[in-house]
Design an enzyme around this catalytic site. Structure first.
Site, PDB file in Angstrom:
ATOM      1  N   LYS A  80       0.890  -1.168   0.000  1.00  0.00           N
ATOM      2  CA  LYS A  80       0.000   0.000   0.000  1.00  0.00           C
ATOM      3  C   LYS A  80       0.921   1.208   0.000  1.00  0.00           C
ATOM      4  O   LYS A  80       1.592   1.496   0.985  1.00  0.00           O
ATOM      5  CB  LYS A  80      -0.886  -0.018   1.252  1.00  0.00           C
ATOM      6  CG  LYS A  80      -1.644   1.272   1.501  1.00  0.00           C
ATOM      7  CD  LYS A  80      -2.656   1.067   2.625  1.00  0.00           C
ATOM      8  CE  LYS A  80      -2.732   2.208   3.625  1.00  0.00           C
ATOM      9  NZ  LYS A  80      -3.168   3.495   3.090  1.00  0.00           N
ATOM     10  N   GLY A 101      -8.036   9.510   9.252  1.00  0.00           N
ATOM     11  CA  GLY A 101      -8.428   9.586  10.659  1.00  0.00           C
ATOM     12  C   GLY A 101      -9.452  10.661  10.983  1.00  0.00           C
ATOM     13  O   GLY A 101      -9.752  10.889  12.150  1.00  0.00           O
ATOM     14  N   ALA A 120      -9.292   5.722   3.490  1.00  0.00           N
ATOM     15  CA  ALA A 120      -9.185   6.813   4.478  1.00  0.00           C
ATOM     16  C   ALA A 120     -10.383   7.744   4.506  1.00  0.00           C
ATOM     17  O   ALA A 120     -10.943   8.090   3.474  1.00  0.00           O
ATOM     18  CB  ALA A 120      -7.932   7.648   4.278  1.00  0.00           C
ATOM     19  N   GLY A 121     -10.760   8.132   5.710  1.00  0.00           N
ATOM     20  CA  GLY A 121     -11.771   9.174   5.891  1.00  0.00           C
ATOM     21  C   GLY A 121     -13.143   8.679   6.302  1.00  0.00           C
ATOM     22  O   GLY A 121     -14.023   9.459   6.645  1.00  0.00           O
ATOM     23  N   ASN A 175      -9.160   2.265   9.132  1.00  0.00           N
ATOM     24  CA  ASN A 175      -8.489   1.897  10.377  1.00  0.00           C
ATOM     25  C   ASN A 175      -9.179   2.568  11.560  1.00  0.00           C
ATOM     26  O   ASN A 175      -9.813   1.920  12.386  1.00  0.00           O
ATOM     27  CB  ASN A 175      -7.002   2.296  10.302  1.00  0.00           C
ATOM     28  CG  ASN A 175      -6.198   1.824  11.509  1.00  0.00           C
ATOM     29  OD1 ASN A 175      -6.734   1.278  12.469  1.00  0.00           O
ATOM     30  ND2 ASN A 175      -4.908   2.034  11.485  1.00  0.00           N
ATOM     31  N   THR A 176      -9.096   3.903  11.610  1.00  0.00           N
ATOM     32  CA  THR A 176      -9.566   4.635  12.784  1.00  0.00           C
ATOM     33  C   THR A 176     -11.052   4.433  13.061  1.00  0.00           C
ATOM     34  O   THR A 176     -11.466   4.359  14.226  1.00  0.00           O
ATOM     35  CB  THR A 176      -9.261   6.135  12.624  1.00  0.00           C
ATOM     36  OG1 THR A 176      -7.891   6.261  12.230  1.00  0.00           O
ATOM     37  CG2 THR A 176      -9.464   6.900  13.909  1.00  0.00           C
TER      38      THR A 176
END
Lengths: 82, 252
Positions: B93, B154, B181-182, B203-204
């Site tokens: 990645k 995040g 992301a986001g 992830n977050t």
């Protein structure tokens, strides 16, 4: 002679190989990777790669993370190469 | 979802950072149904012995090393090479950050790194700003997928530019598009999928949920729901009402 391991200066005796340095550092040899002077040294070549004065060695492993330097410790920012 | 000829039955890829404990991470991974997780590459601490983080991951998971934390193409290329050496995987990645406050990607450096890594045989999955032209350049460079962001890393803001993602989907119908992301909550993931994404990487949104395993389940279901809705083809939006009962035969 003097070498740099992960940015830290280290005085080492004699004429060790990369494999000997890794043993001396007491690192788990599995799932780490090593570069010397910005070139990856493959695991099979650790024993024959003799260290030279002023070598810059990076030894890496894997940590939790998804993006942008997120790390297991919340809010900690780690820069890979200063 | 197909990445470089390899088929994944789950369309969710998740991160391994920010969890409060390894147990919590493992439960979330299991609940998500994800087959691939991403890990970061860092210097080994020399002052203390450390166990391998990878031992905390289920051995059935495909590990996707990332170049998170790199700010130049050169650092990202070096990191990818180290990851390949340690894990014996060509997957990477690719992430080259351009700015510390926003963590927005540096598209120019990302493209430069992608070109080098593809030449070296890597399966490159690049994270980049949602931009059609950049997506085309990354695909021309030989990237195995395109991974546009939904919002800053995040931030949990959800898909900020739905029209851009839709255009990218329509203009690049054959590309594997993973929104990276986001995402903040399940509806954000569903929206990304409804816009035609092949998958979502997060992830977050899971790690920082009060109950990560429950959120991981929610994400799994949202991604399935969003994908089905995309395939089903939604009704057109109208400004005014349109009755769904016959107009004739109402009692007087």
């Amino acid at each position: 002679m003097r070498v740099y391991v992960n940015g830290e200066s280290r005085e080492i005796q004699g004429n060790p190989s990369l494999a000997e340095l890794i043993t001396e550092l007491d690192l788990p040899a599995a799932r780490i990777a090593v570069e010397v002077n910005r070139e990856v040294v493959r695991r099979g070549e650790w024993g024959s790669r003799m260290l030279q004065d002023e070598d810059k060695i990076e030894i890496v492993h894997f940590v939790g993370g998804g993006f942008g330097g997120s790390s297991p410790q919340r809010g900690t920012k780690v820069k890979l190469y200063p | 979802m197909i990445i470089a000829g390899r088929e994944f039955s789950s369309r969710l890829i998740i991160g391994t950072g920010k969890y409060r404990s390894y147990d919590e991470m493992r439960s979330a991974h299991e609940a998500s149904g994800a087959e691939m997780v991403t890990v970061a590459v860092r210097r080994v601490p020399l002052d203390r012995s450390t166990e391998s983080f990878l031992d905390h991951l289920s051995p059935t998971l495909q590990i996707l090393p990332n170049t998170a934390g790199c700010y130049t193409a050169d650092d990202a290329v070096r990191t990818a090479r180290l990851a390949r050496e340690a894990l014996q995987t060509d997957l990477v990645k690719l992430e080259v950050i351009g700015d510390q406050t926003t963590l927005f990607p540096d598209n120019e450096q990302t493209l430069a790194a992608a070109r080098i890594l593809v030449k070296e045989g890597f399966v490159v999955l690049p994270y980049f700003n949602d931009d059609l032209i950049m997506a085309k350049k990354l695909l021309d460079a030989g990237c195995a997928a395109i991974m546009p962001l939904a919002a800053p890393i995040g931030s949990g803001l959800g898909v900020q530019n739905p029209a851009t993602l839709r255009i990218m989907r329509e203009q690049l119908p054959d590309a594997t598009m993973i929104v990276d992301a986001g995402v903040g909550t399940a509806s954000d993931a569903a929206i990304a999928m409804e816009l035609g994404a092949d998958g979502v990487l997060m992830n977050t949104a899971i790690a920082e949920a009060a109950d990560p395993a429950k959120m991981a389940t929610a994400m799994k279901l949202a991604i399935e729901a969003g994908r089905l809705a995309y395939l089903a083809g939604r009704m057109p939006k109208r400004l005014y009402a349109s009755a769904s009962s016959p107009l004739a035969g109402v009692i007087k």
